[in-house]
Write a protein that holds these residues in place. Sequence first.
Motif, mmCIF file in Angstrom:
data_model
loop_
_atom_site.group_PDB
_atom_site.id
_atom_site.type_symbol
_atom_site.label_atom_id
_atom_site.label_comp_id
_atom_site.label_asym_id
_atom_site.label_seq_id
_atom_site.Cartn_x
_atom_site.Cartn_y
_atom_site.Cartn_z
ATOM 1 N N PRO A 242 -33.430 -57.317 99.303
ATOM 2 C CA PRO A 242 -32.800 -55.992 99.298
ATOM 3 C C PRO A 242 -31.329 -56.018 99.706
ATOM 4 O O PRO A 242 -30.801 -54.976 100.071
ATOM 5 N N LEU A 243 -30.692 -57.175 99.677
ATOM 6 C CA LEU A 243 -29.348 -57.276 100.222
ATOM 7 C C LEU A 243 -28.297 -56.776 99.232
ATOM 8 O O LEU A 243 -28.588 -56.462 98.077
ATOM 9 N N LEU B 60 -21.131 -62.701 112.150
ATOM 10 C CA LEU B 60 -20.488 -61.436 111.802
ATOM 11 C C LEU B 60 -20.300 -61.311 110.292
ATOM 12 O O LEU B 60 -20.556 -60.247 109.708
ATOM 13 N N LEU B 61 -19.858 -62.376 109.654
ATOM 14 C CA LEU B 61 -19.625 -62.330 108.219
ATOM 15 C C LEU B 61 -20.925 -62.296 107.429
ATOM 16 O O LEU B 61 -21.048 -61.552 106.444
ATOM 17 N N LEU B 62 -21.909 -63.072 107.857
ATOM 18 C CA LEU B 62 -23.153 -63.165 107.088
ATOM 19 C C LEU B 62 -24.127 -62.031 107.396
ATOM 20 O O LEU B 62 -25.180 -61.934 106.747
ATOM 21 N N SER B 63 -23.784 -61.184 108.351
ATOM 22 C CA SER B 63 -24.596 -59.985 108.582
ATOM 23 C C SER B 63 -24.158 -58.824 107.702
ATOM 24 O O SER B 63 -24.865 -57.812 107.602
ATOM 25 N N THR B 64 -23.008 -58.969 107.042
ATOM 26 C CA THR B 64 -22.499 -57.862 106.222
ATOM 27 C C THR B 64 -23.392 -57.511 105.030
ATOM 28 O O THR B 64 -23.477 -56.327 104.673
ATOM 29 N N PRO B 65 -24.079 -58.470 104.362
ATOM 30 C CA PRO B 65 -24.985 -58.050 103.279
ATOM 31 C C PRO B 65 -26.092 -57.107 103.754
ATOM 32 O O PRO B 65 -26.471 -56.181 103.035
ATOM 33 N N VAL B 66 -26.577 -57.337 104.967
ATOM 34 C CA VAL B 66 -27.596 -56.455 105.525
ATOM 35 C C VAL B 66 -27.002 -55.078 105.817
ATOM 36 O O VAL B 66 -27.578 -54.037 105.474
ATOM 37 N N LEU B 67 -25.840 -55.067 106.459
ATOM 38 C CA LEU B 67 -25.194 -53.798 106.814
ATOM 39 C C LEU B 67 -24.802 -53.007 105.568
ATOM 40 O O LEU B 67 -24.939 -51.780 105.535
ATOM 41 N N LEU C 88 -27.906 -51.324 104.321
ATOM 42 C CA LEU C 88 -28.340 -50.226 105.175
ATOM 43 C C LEU C 88 -27.448 -48.995 105.014
ATOM 44 O O LEU C 88 -27.918 -47.859 105.065
ATOM 45 N N PHE C 89 -26.145 -49.247 104.841
ATOM 46 C CA PHE C 89 -25.188 -48.145 104.701
ATOM 47 C C PHE C 89 -24.666 -48.069 103.270
ATOM 48 O O PHE C 89 -23.504 -47.738 103.033
ATOM 49 N N GLY C 90 -25.550 -48.372 102.329
ATOM 50 C CA GLY C 90 -25.154 -48.384 100.921
ATOM 51 C C GLY C 90 -24.715 -47.030 100.401
ATOM 52 O O GLY C 90 -23.802 -46.938 99.574
ATOM 53 N N GLY C 91 -25.349 -45.953 100.891
ATOM 54 C CA GLY C 91 -24.995 -44.613 100.419
ATOM 55 C C GLY C 91 -23.553 -44.236 100.723
ATOM 56 O O GLY C 91 -22.774 -43.939 99.808
ATOM 57 N N PRO C 92 -23.149 -44.238 102.007
ATOM 58 C CA PRO C 92 -21.752 -43.921 102.328
ATOM 59 C C PRO C 92 -20.754 -44.886 101.683
ATOM 60 O O PRO C 92 -19.660 -44.474 101.276
#
Length: 505
Positions: A391-392, A460-467, A470-474
């Motif tokens: 789901p990334l 920090l960089l590799l957590s961005t696909p998850v973030l 999660l915040f795909g709408g905005p």
Amino acid sequence: MNHLLILPLILPLLGGLLMLLPPLTHSRVRQRNFALSLAAAMVLVSILLVLQAQDGIIDVYALGNWAPPFGIVLVADRLSTLMVLLTSVLAFCSLLYTFGPSEEEGSFFQPLMQFQLLGINGAFLTGDLFNLFVFFEVLLISSYGLLMFGGGKRRTRAGLHYVILNLAGSAVFLFALGILYGTLGTLNIADMALKMKMIDSTELPLVRAGGMMLLIVFGLKAAMLPLQFWLPAAYSAAAPAVAALFAVMTKVGIYAILRVFTVIFGAEAGSLAGMAGPWLWPLALLTLLIGAIGILAAKDLRRLVAHLIIVSVGTLLAGIGLEREAATSAALYYLIHTTLVSAGLFLLADLIGRQRGKAGDRLIAARPMHQGKRLGILFFIAAVAVIGMPPLSGFVGKVMLMKSALAVREMQWFWPVLLGSSLLALIALSRAGSNLFWNINGEKPVATAVNPAQLTAAVLLLSTPVLMSLFGGPLTELTDATARQLHDVPVQISGVLQANTGEGI
């Protein structure tokens, strides 16, 4: 006048100069702390600029109080501020990585990183083509030094090719500027878009030639086929923090293509409207293919990541080549994703290489890693994101791009190539992960622990696909608004030329 707009240039410029003076020049620890503080301040400034740009007003900063199109102007719209924020986040993580073991650093490393940021931010914020050339040269000169830091035959060879090609590109850029200025009488991007409606038919061939020369130059910066062959050697040879920052360098070329060929040669350009599309579309698909083949042929993790960047360049150029708002929005979402993940993979490749002893990041059998489970989880997240599996954010970006290909002709070419490249990436990354984490030669791991600061930068960089998922709408709302503003050429023209500049400096 909003003086916040000049800070992305002032902070790295003054910071780089101060690092060349005592007491900072005598202490690498002080240089690192100062550089990271500047990067943190840059992130805050960039966030404020992005928030200010959300009202839809194009902010113009006229240096010397010379109103556009006669003076040097900086332009902050949704697109430019978004790119500056992306660069600031990337710079913070890259500079944080330098807090670990760094035998290759010298007293000029941190100042060069600041001057590199000066060139990148300037390229995103400038409102005219001549200063785009100037900032290109600033970032290129800095990158020459950063690329060859630490020396060695491999870096020297890669640096030599990089310098020669970019010097040739700079010469072509100057010729293009001369042609366009001689025919249009201006190099301000908004004013050029306005003058495109009034070109005499006898000057159309010259303007077309100047535009195509710009496409060649920007294609070289972006690593578009057949001008991509410099990238794998250069990026794989660079120091890890430098390679991570270089992940945004190809995006400078993509940004320039998007800005120039949407505003100047966009829908309002008369007979020259969409002149880049017939070239961008096939070259983008071929760039995708050659990058996918390079992934399969890579024998070490850094070179594999470098070829992944070429794949991302082809994907982004295909989105731009579709020449519609939905495709631009999807490309911007994917651009953010691929820049941050690629940078994180370069850092992760160095962390893995340090724990595998003499084998480094080569895809061969080696001793077990001291912290293999932790690095393996990061590699798995990065691989899933790069391949484009749910789901990334890689999956979201590729689905958005495929949905933006509306015509049957577009679908029958773009979908198979994009999905085929994802399949090849899946094969290559599966093979790489198997070799790095399961192909063990020996029982005793290398006694090298991961440095906490370096691990934090990679996380920090590799957590961005998850973030981003999660915040795909905005985030998609932001990219939609950015694409809508960019494609509204009359708003781009009036926003710059009719801006109330107030008092400059």
